[in-house]
Design a protein around this motif. Structure first.
Motif, PDB file in Angstrom:
ATOM      1  N   LEU A 615      56.025  50.473 116.361  1.00  0.00           N
ATOM      2  CA  LEU A 615      57.491  50.187 115.714  1.00  0.00           C
ATOM      3  C   LEU A 615      57.108  49.855 114.069  1.00  0.00           C
ATOM      4  CD1 LEU A 615      59.802  50.359 116.920  1.00  0.00           C
ATOM      5  CD2 LEU A 615      60.111  47.918 117.791  1.00  0.00           C
ATOM      6  N   ALA A 616      57.376  48.624 114.352  1.00  0.00           N
ATOM      7  CA  ALA A 616      56.749  47.801 112.954  1.00  0.00           C
ATOM      8  C   ALA A 616      57.006  48.630 111.775  1.00  0.00           C
ATOM      9  CB  ALA A 616      56.095  46.802 112.692  1.00  0.00           C
ATOM     10  N   PRO A 617      56.257  50.122 111.556  1.00  0.00           N
ATOM     11  CA  PRO A 617      56.233  49.996 110.106  1.00  0.00           C
ATOM     12  C   PRO A 617      57.695  51.601 109.818  1.00  0.00           C
ATOM     13  CG  PRO A 617      54.025  50.970 111.477  1.00  0.00           C
ATOM     14  CD  PRO A 617      54.843  50.240 111.964  1.00  0.00           C
ATOM     15  N   GLN A 618      58.142  51.785 111.162  1.00  0.00           N
ATOM     16  CA  GLN A 618      59.183  52.850 111.197  1.00  0.00           C
ATOM     17  C   GLN A 618      60.524  51.866 110.649  1.00  0.00           C
ATOM     18  OE1 GLN A 618      58.493  56.081 112.042  1.00  0.00           O
ATOM     19  NE2 GLN A 618      56.136  54.877 112.400  1.00  0.00           N
ATOM     20  N   LEU A 619      60.329  50.710 111.367  1.00  0.00           N
ATOM     21  CA  LEU A 619      61.458  49.381 110.850  1.00  0.00           C
ATOM     22  C   LEU A 619      61.246  48.887 109.605  1.00  0.00           C
ATOM     23  CD1 LEU A 619      61.553  47.202 114.062  1.00  0.00           C
ATOM     24  CD2 LEU A 619      63.025  48.881 113.898  1.00  0.00           C
ATOM     25  N   ALA A 620      60.108  49.047 108.931  1.00  0.00           N
ATOM     26  CA  ALA A 620      60.182  48.427 107.704  1.00  0.00           C
ATOM     27  C   ALA A 620      60.407  49.594 106.510  1.00  0.00           C
ATOM     28  CB  ALA A 620      58.757  48.642 107.445  1.00  0.00           C
ATOM     29  N   LEU A 621      60.345  50.774 107.533  1.00  0.00           N
ATOM     30  CA  LEU A 621      60.404  52.115 106.451  1.00  0.00           C
ATOM     31  C   LEU A 621      62.239  52.358 106.115  1.00  0.00           C
ATOM     32  CD1 LEU A 621      60.330  54.783 104.433  1.00  0.00           C
ATOM     33  CD2 LEU A 621      60.104  55.382 106.588  1.00  0.00           C
ATOM     34  N   SER A 622      62.457  52.317 107.482  1.00  0.00           N
ATOM     35  CA  SER A 622      64.480  51.917 107.141  1.00  0.00           C
ATOM     36  C   SER A 622      65.406  50.733 106.912  1.00  0.00           C
ATOM     37  CB  SER A 622      65.050  51.762 109.691  1.00  0.00           C
ATOM     38  OG  SER A 622      66.480  51.795 109.131  1.00  0.00           O
ATOM     39  N   ARG A 623      64.803  50.096 106.837  1.00  0.00           N
ATOM     40  CA  ARG A 623      64.598  48.481 106.056  1.00  0.00           C
ATOM     41  C   ARG A 623      64.831  49.037 104.376  1.00  0.00           C
ATOM     42  NH1 ARG A 623      61.310  45.391 108.844  1.00  0.00           N
ATOM     43  NH2 ARG A 623      63.265  44.178 110.801  1.00  0.00           N
ATOM     44  N   LEU A 624      64.250  49.448 103.776  1.00  0.00           N
ATOM     45  CA  LEU A 624      63.931  50.576 102.836  1.00  0.00           C
ATOM     46  C   LEU A 624      64.398  51.061 102.653  1.00  0.00           C
ATOM     47  CD1 LEU A 624      59.804  49.872 102.504  1.00  0.00           C
ATOM     48  CD2 LEU A 624      61.859  47.999 100.994  1.00  0.00           C
TER      49      LEU A 624
END
Length: 933
Positions: A615-624
């Motif tokens: 989950l964490a990498p997907q959320l980081a990408l979405s924020r960017l």
């Protein structure tokens, strides 16, 4: 003396006899060697027979019988390629193909060359006497290919050729079992024994089928009958030992395995059983050696040889899994199930491997198939419960574990039941079961660790320490558990005890990574950066490819405020790491903090692909994506995150809030639905539901959602906060202010102080807002967010001198913060201070790829009359963020000043059509008029 040493004089004698006879080679001598070889073969002395046959061929290279027998001897001894060469030489010398057909077909099966068998081994030109054998071999080859229809047809033709032959029955019975026709398989095996009561293979087959049908007593009797007929039959001996182990008759099983050693039979299945017995005795070293021998034998075989050999594949898979080689175990099990999708043991074992790897989507269908086959199997219930736990379906998991406990009562099932009950909020029952599991098996670290952590969470430090020490008492040399004890001491406030524990571990093993990493955390807390750096750097020298130590060095350098060094360590860690995204996430955070948004985005894209199931990498990408103004891709990424979160309510709420930020109202509504499906009264999910309805603009539904939240959690911070947000959105500023003050009373924080300030400003009381926020900032002088908020409110209120002082305070705490430098530079420009350029240049220096920083510097330079220098920066900013209307307006202004009117007109027109449109201003209107827009 070893067996090979005992045989050495005899073997040397045979070789010497061969050498002495070379000069006197005669057909008579060849015949004598052959007869001796034949006798040795019949007695089971395969090595002696091989040597004598080679002697025979040296005496008479054209003796057909010698070539043929050599092929049979080598085949029986497992030297498959040598056997193939011998048979081919026999054919070349003139042996009729019918003499070689059957053993050559058996050889092809063992080599996995099923197509070659089917192409070359046909009935054409073969005598009637071997038709049954050929058809049976063809049936087996079809079965190994997975072509069950042709396999059944070949077996039927074989039985038709000779209804009294047991050969096709022996081969077909296991196939019927694989196809789910258990009754037919049992009947066929019984018929084979009836037709050939002296055939050990028939009894072996019956034993295998009875064992699969859970008739252990019948299976044992059948294998004992097979061994009575042929005591050297390896398959029956291994099956017999396996049955004895299952019955708890381990001493008798050891005798079986010892006999195989005496017979010099190196079989991976036997080594696996030997390892299993050793592990049950607690002899881990012997077990590891035996499992290693098993995998060594299996791994050495060509893939085509083991592809259709289910016993070898299972032995390899079981041994590899026990040794922790999950990938190899998975490969063997998947290979097996490719040809036999109904192999029950392989299904269950592979499901366990997938669960260990968190590959739940692949585990689920296997377990469903296994449950259909055996609905009451406690092992399958246990695994299915583990799967549901992983998917956060705690109620279903608890039900499955309860059934597993009722069927088996194993401590592991009791332990997992306890875990599921804790997850359901049934703390009393969960703790009782964990305590029961731990009492039954005090060495169960999984239960003990959870108990320790729960006691710790309950504030029962003494019991937490007692439980951790109890785990260690069962395995005092277990460095992992000693490290765990050090952690517990640290968490209970005994920092000195924690440090001593970690140091003792490192005395025992200087390269024990977890203790070194934990000690470095203690060092960082105490600002002992040099000590931590020295220790970790030494570890890196000894293990250059250790991603965890490199990650820790990266964290250390960040804490020590050395970002360049931190990035170097983190990049290396991320390159080496395959299962943990922390290094990559920290890189993204570091790049974003330096306003290098393009690099941060590309790093996040790569990380999201590398860890597509986390989950964490997907959320980081979405924020960017959101930071870059790309809401569409942000929402698409959040869809993937939603699938990963499944029924985890906290994660679904987190994703839902991000969906709202990205304009994904329907996506957020779905997140709420998933969260409430898992936990109907989940506090944050009910709060998010109000926000979703508010964004949809349906006042009645907002009120209904707010009512549901307040009813489920009256007086909670979330309920008060949400009600205040709703009042704020409706322009009911006094009510909003009252709500925010109630929240602040329960949870004082800078974030809540800022909310109060916003409500005051919205209500027109900016002086009161400034006074309250200033008082909070003075009460918390090192709170950077409070100071930043104060500076912004001061700017908004026109208190420029006060704002300047606040920014100076912030920069004293964060001298290299790009965002603060950008705002400070803008303020200085507004005040006409030439230092604005220096501040803006610093912002670009610390955030070289940040479009806002670059635009800020360019705009200040243009306003100060340095148009050419400013234009260069503005062009760069526009290329980095073409969706910013303000940047394009600044560029248009600079272009117009430079006389490039056409280009300026195009940029100004675009400034009002891009997603982030230009803000209205007098300068904007003036430029529009000047350019004719």
């Amino acid at each position: 003396m070893t067996q090979s040493q005992k045989r050495r004089p005899q073997v040397l004698g045979l070789l010497l006899a061969a050498l002495l006879s070379l000069a006197q080679a005669t057909p008579d001598k060849a015949a004598k060697f052959y007869e001796d070889a034949l006798q040795r073969y019949e007695k089971g002395d395969l090595e002696g027979a091989t040597i004598q046959l080679k002697n025979t061929i040296q005496q008479d290279q054209k003796m057909l019988a010698a070539h043929l027998l050599l092929g049979k001897v080598l085949l029986k001894n497992g030297e498959l390629k040598g056997a193939e060469a011998a048979f081919e030489e026999a054919l070349k010398q003139g042996v009729n193909r019918s003499e070689v057909a059957v053993p050559l077909g058996q050889l092809y099966l063992q080599l996995g060359e099923r197509k070659k068998l089917l192409d070359e081994l046909t009935l054409t030109g073969m005598p009637q006497s071997i038709h049954v054998d050929i058809l049976t071999l063809r049936g087996s080859a079809y079965a190994m290919q997975g072509n069950m229809a042709m396999a059944s047809k070949s077996f039927a033709e074989a039985k038709q050729q000779n209804p009294n032959s047991a050969t096709p029955l022996i081969a077909e019975a296991p196939l019927l079992l694989r196809m789910g026709e258990a009754d037919k398989a049992r009947a066929m095996a019984a018929k084979a024994v009836e037709l050939a009561p002296s055939n050990a293979a028939a009894w072996y087959t019956q034993g295998v089928i009875l064992h699969a049908l859970q008739d252990v007593k019948g299976a044992l009797a059948a294998q004992e009958k097979a061994l009575a007929i042929n005591p050297k039959q390896v398959d029956s001996r291994i099956a017999h030992a396996s049955l004895l182990i299952g019955l708890g008759r381990e001493k008798e099983a050891e005798k079986d395995l010892a006999l195989l050693v005496e017979q010099k039979q190196e079989d991976p299945r036997a080594y696996y059983l030997t390892g299993l017995l050793a592990s049950r005795k607690g002899d881990d070293a012997a077990a590891k050696t035996a499992f290693g021998a098993a995998v060594g034998l299996v791994d050495a075989l060509p893939p085509e040889v083991i592809a259709g050999n289910e016993p070898l594949l299972m032995a390899g898979a079981l041994s590899h899994r026990t040794l922790g080689n999950a990938e190899k175990a998975q490969f063997y099990l998947e290979t097996l199930l490719t040809s036999n999708s109904k192999h029950y043991s392989a299904l269950v074992l592979l499901a366990g491997v997938y669960i260990d790897k968190r590959d739940y989507n692949r585990a689920a269908p296997l377990l469903e198939t296994a449950l259909r086959a055996k609905p009451d199997d406690p092992q399958v219930m246990y695994l299915m419960g583990s799967l549901q736990m992983a998917r956060k379906r705690y109620q279903l998991a608890s039900e499955l574990f309860e059934k597993a406990v009722a069927k088996s009562g194993t401590s592991s099932a009791v332990r997992e039941l306890g875990f599921s009950q804790l997850s359901l909020g049934q703390d009393k029952a969960g703790m009782a079961n964990l305590e029961k599991a731990f009492a039954a098996k005090p060495g169960d670290a999984r239960a003990g660790v959870q108990l320790t952590m729960t006691y710790l969470a309950q504030g029962n430090n003494a019991k937490a320490l007692q439980t951790a020490q109890s785990i260690i008492s069962k395995d005092p040399e277990n460095l992992t558990m000693l490290n765990f004890l050090g952690n517990i001491k640290g968490r209970t406030g005994d920092k000195r005890g924690a440090r001593e524990a970690f140091q003792k571990i490192l005395v025992k093993d200087p390269n024990f990574r977890p203790a070194a990493i934990n000690l470095s955390w203690l060092d960082m807390e105490e600002l002992r950066f040099d000590e931590a750096r020295s220790r970790l750097s030494k570890m890196v020298v000894g293990a250059k490819d250790d991603p965890d130590v490199l990650f820790q060095l990266g964290v250390l350098e960040l804490r020590a405020k050395r970002p360049a060094e931190a990035m170097a360590h983190l990049q290396k860690s991320d390159e080496l790491q395959r299962t943990d995204p922390r290094a990559g996430l920290l890189m993204i955070e570091l790049l974003a903090g330096q306003a290098q948004n393009d690099k941060a985005l590309s790093t996040a894209k790569a990380l999201s692909v590398k860890y597509s199931n986390l989950l964490a990498p997907q959320l980081a990408l979405s924020r960017l994506y959101m930071a870059a103004g790309d809401a569409n891709n942000a929402r698409l990424t959040l869809q993937a995150a939603t699938r990963i979160a499944e029924f985890n309510p906290a994660q679904q709420v987190q994703i839902g809030r991000m969906n709202l930020m990205a304009g994904g109202i329907d996506g957020a509504a779905y997140n709420v639905q998933k969260a409430l499906q898992a936990q109907p009264n989940h506090l944050d999910a009910l709060g998010l539901q109000v926000e979703v309805e508010a964004r949809r603009g349906d006042a009645a539904r907002v009120d209904a959602a707010l009512k549901a939240l307040s009813a489920a959690h009256p007086g909670s911070v979330t309920a008060l906060m949400t009600a205040a947000h709703v009042a704020m959105s409706r322009g009911q500023f006094p009510a909003a202010l009252t709500g925010y003050r109630a929240v602040m009373a329960k949870e004082p924080s800078t974030a809540n102080a800022i909310l109060i300030t916003q409500a005051q400003i919205a209500g027109g009381d900016i002086d009161k807002a400034l006074g309250d926020l200033d008082a909070w900032a003075k009460k918390n002088p090192k709170d950077r967010n409070a100071l930043k908020a104060l500076a912004q409110v001061q700017l908004q209120a026109g208190k420029t001198d006060a704002a300047r002082k606040s920014f100076v305070q912030v920069l004293a705490l964060e001298p290299n913060d790009p965002a603060t430098l950008i705002n400070y530079a803008a303020l200085l420009q507004r005040l006409g201070d030439p230092a604005a350029v220096d501040a803006a240049e610093k912002a670009v220096k610390f955030a070289p790829g940040n479009a806002e920083a670059t635009d800020n510097l360019g705009w200040i330079l243009v306003q100060r009359g340095n148009v050419d220098a400013g234009l260069r920066h503005l062009r760069e900013a526009r290329l980095r963020n073409p969706n910013s209307g303000d940047i394009r307006f600044h560029l248009a202004y600079a272009l117009a000043k430079s006389g490039r009117k056409v280009e300026a007109k195009d940029e100004l027109a675009a400034a009002s059509t891009v997603p982030n449109k230009v803000r209205p201003s007098a300068e904007l209107e003036k430029l529009k008029k000047e350019l004719g827009l």
